[in-house]
Scaffold this motif. Structure first.
Motif, mmCIF file in Angstrom:
data_model
loop_
_atom_site.group_PDB
_atom_site.id
_atom_site.type_symbol
_atom_site.label_atom_id
_atom_site.label_comp_id
_atom_site.label_asym_id
_atom_site.label_seq_id
_atom_site.Cartn_x
_atom_site.Cartn_y
_atom_site.Cartn_z
ATOM 1 N N ASP A 1 0.832 -1.196 0.000
ATOM 2 C CA ASP A 1 0.000 0.000 0.000
ATOM 3 C C ASP A 1 0.874 1.255 0.000
ATOM 4 O O ASP A 1 0.606 2.218 -0.724
ATOM 5 C CB ASP A 1 -0.907 0.021 1.241
ATOM 6 C CG ASP A 1 -2.001 -1.035 1.172
ATOM 7 O OD1 ASP A 1 -2.248 -1.531 0.049
ATOM 8 O OD2 ASP A 1 -2.578 -1.357 2.219
ATOM 9 N N VAL A 2 1.925 1.235 0.794
ATOM 10 C CA VAL A 2 2.813 2.392 0.881
ATOM 11 C C VAL A 2 3.497 2.633 -0.461
ATOM 12 O O VAL A 2 3.578 3.769 -0.952
ATOM 13 C CB VAL A 2 3.855 2.180 1.990
ATOM 14 C CG1 VAL A 2 4.891 3.286 1.991
ATOM 15 C CG2 VAL A 2 3.179 2.078 3.342
ATOM 16 N N GLU A 3 4.000 1.572 -1.123
ATOM 17 C CA GLU A 3 4.665 1.712 -2.420
ATOM 18 C C GLU A 3 3.698 2.219 -3.479
ATOM 19 O O GLU A 3 4.058 3.036 -4.324
ATOM 20 C CB GLU A 3 5.272 0.374 -2.847
ATOM 21 C CG GLU A 3 6.473 -0.025 -2.020
ATOM 22 C CD GLU A 3 6.990 -1.406 -2.376
ATOM 23 O OE1 GLU A 3 6.404 -2.078 -3.270
ATOM 24 O OE2 GLU A 3 7.971 -1.833 -1.758
ATOM 25 N N LYS B 1 1.932 6.666 -7.066
ATOM 26 C CA LYS B 1 0.860 7.574 -7.467
ATOM 27 C C LYS B 1 1.294 9.023 -7.265
ATOM 28 O O LYS B 1 1.041 9.887 -8.100
ATOM 29 C CB LYS B 1 -0.399 7.283 -6.661
ATOM 30 C CG LYS B 1 -1.611 8.044 -7.126
ATOM 31 C CD LYS B 1 -2.838 7.598 -6.376
ATOM 32 C CE LYS B 1 -4.060 8.358 -6.867
ATOM 33 N NZ LYS B 1 -5.259 8.006 -6.116
ATOM 34 N N LYS B 2 2.003 9.259 -6.188
ATOM 35 C CA LYS B 2 2.481 10.599 -5.882
ATOM 36 C C LYS B 2 3.523 11.051 -6.915
ATOM 37 O O LYS B 2 3.526 12.202 -7.363
ATOM 38 C CB LYS B 2 3.098 10.598 -4.481
ATOM 39 C CG LYS B 2 3.383 11.943 -3.903
ATOM 40 C CD LYS B 2 3.885 11.751 -2.483
ATOM 41 C CE LYS B 2 4.176 13.062 -1.806
ATOM 42 N NZ LYS B 2 4.698 12.890 -0.461
ATOM 43 N N ASP B 3 4.384 10.112 -7.307
ATOM 44 C CA ASP B 3 5.400 10.435 -8.305
ATOM 45 C C ASP B 3 4.783 10.711 -9.667
ATOM 46 O O ASP B 3 5.275 11.535 -10.437
ATOM 47 C CB ASP B 3 6.434 9.311 -8.418
ATOM 48 C CG ASP B 3 7.342 9.238 -7.205
ATOM 49 O OD1 ASP B 3 7.434 10.248 -6.485
ATOM 50 O OD2 ASP B 3 7.958 8.165 -6.986
ATOM 51 N N LYS B 4 3.697 10.009 -9.996
ATOM 52 C CA LYS B 4 3.039 10.212 -11.277
ATOM 53 C C LYS B 4 2.440 11.609 -11.363
ATOM 54 O O LYS B 4 2.399 12.203 -12.434
ATOM 55 C CB LYS B 4 1.936 9.178 -11.487
ATOM 56 C CG LYS B 4 2.423 7.859 -11.999
ATOM 57 C CD LYS B 4 1.241 6.982 -12.343
ATOM 58 C CE LYS B 4 1.689 5.661 -12.895
ATOM 59 N NZ LYS B 4 0.548 4.802 -13.207
#
Length: 186
Positions: free
Chosen positions: A25-27, A32-35
């Motif tokens: 879940d963390v990865e 998603k944040k990097d995208k």
């Protein structure tokens, strides 16, 4: 990593929900944040321009001007080497040829009676000819003495080609019949 979250329920009181986040879940959240962040860093527009200006401040010249290197308008003739310089260069070349390992090996093979291929024989002949030229140029070449020279085969006068006067067939036939073939046996 556990997190406690309070949730409201209809009436009786506060209900605490415990939620466990697994590593996947963390990865997933990090991906998603990097995208979301696909562009350049914030404030990059101004910081890059300032650093470029600092580097180019020393180079404010016109790029069309080109090199400032001077070009000679009159080409001077190449200086011919003096006699001493030619002698020194000839000595160096002779020393290099005499110390040539491949040539020495091939000469040893020839002395032992081995036959060399066409290419190797050509190489040896070229190098030996160059050595001879350099030795003559330096004045250290010695002609082979008469003892070392193989005796030449002496051709008798009768075996020489007939002169232009004896063109007739009869003269040629008589010359052939008078020839002594025992002279040519060894």
């Amino acid at each position: 990593m556990s997190r406690s979250k309070k949730a409201r329920s209809g009436g009786n009181g506060d209900v605490v929900v415990v939620r466990n986040r697994s590593q996947s879940d963390v990865e997933g959240r990090l991906r998603k944040k990097d995208k979301k962040r696909k562009g350049l860093k914030t404030g990059n527009r101004h910081s890059d321009a300032q650093s470029e200006q600092q580097h180019s401040a020393g180079q404010k010249r016109d790029p069309r001007l080109g090199s400032k290197k001077k070009i000679p308008l009159i080409v001077e003739a190449a200086k011919k080497p003096t006699k001493v310089e030619r002698r020194i260069s000839a000595e160096k070349e002779l020393e290099v040829l005499e110390n040539d390992a491949q040539l020495n090996v091939l000469l040893d093979r020839l002395d032992n009676g081995d036959k060399l291929g066409v290419g190797l024989q050509k190489y040896v002949d070229e190098k030996l000819a160059r050595i001879e030229v350099l030795m003559r140029q330096l004045g250290i070449y010695q002609e082979e003495s008469q003892d070392e020279v193989e005796p030449e085969v002496v051709v008798p006068a009768a075996a020489k080609k007939p002169s232009k006067k004896a063109d007739s067939d009869e003269a040629l036939l008589s010359q052939f019949e008078s020839l002594d073939l025992n002279q040519f046996k060894g």
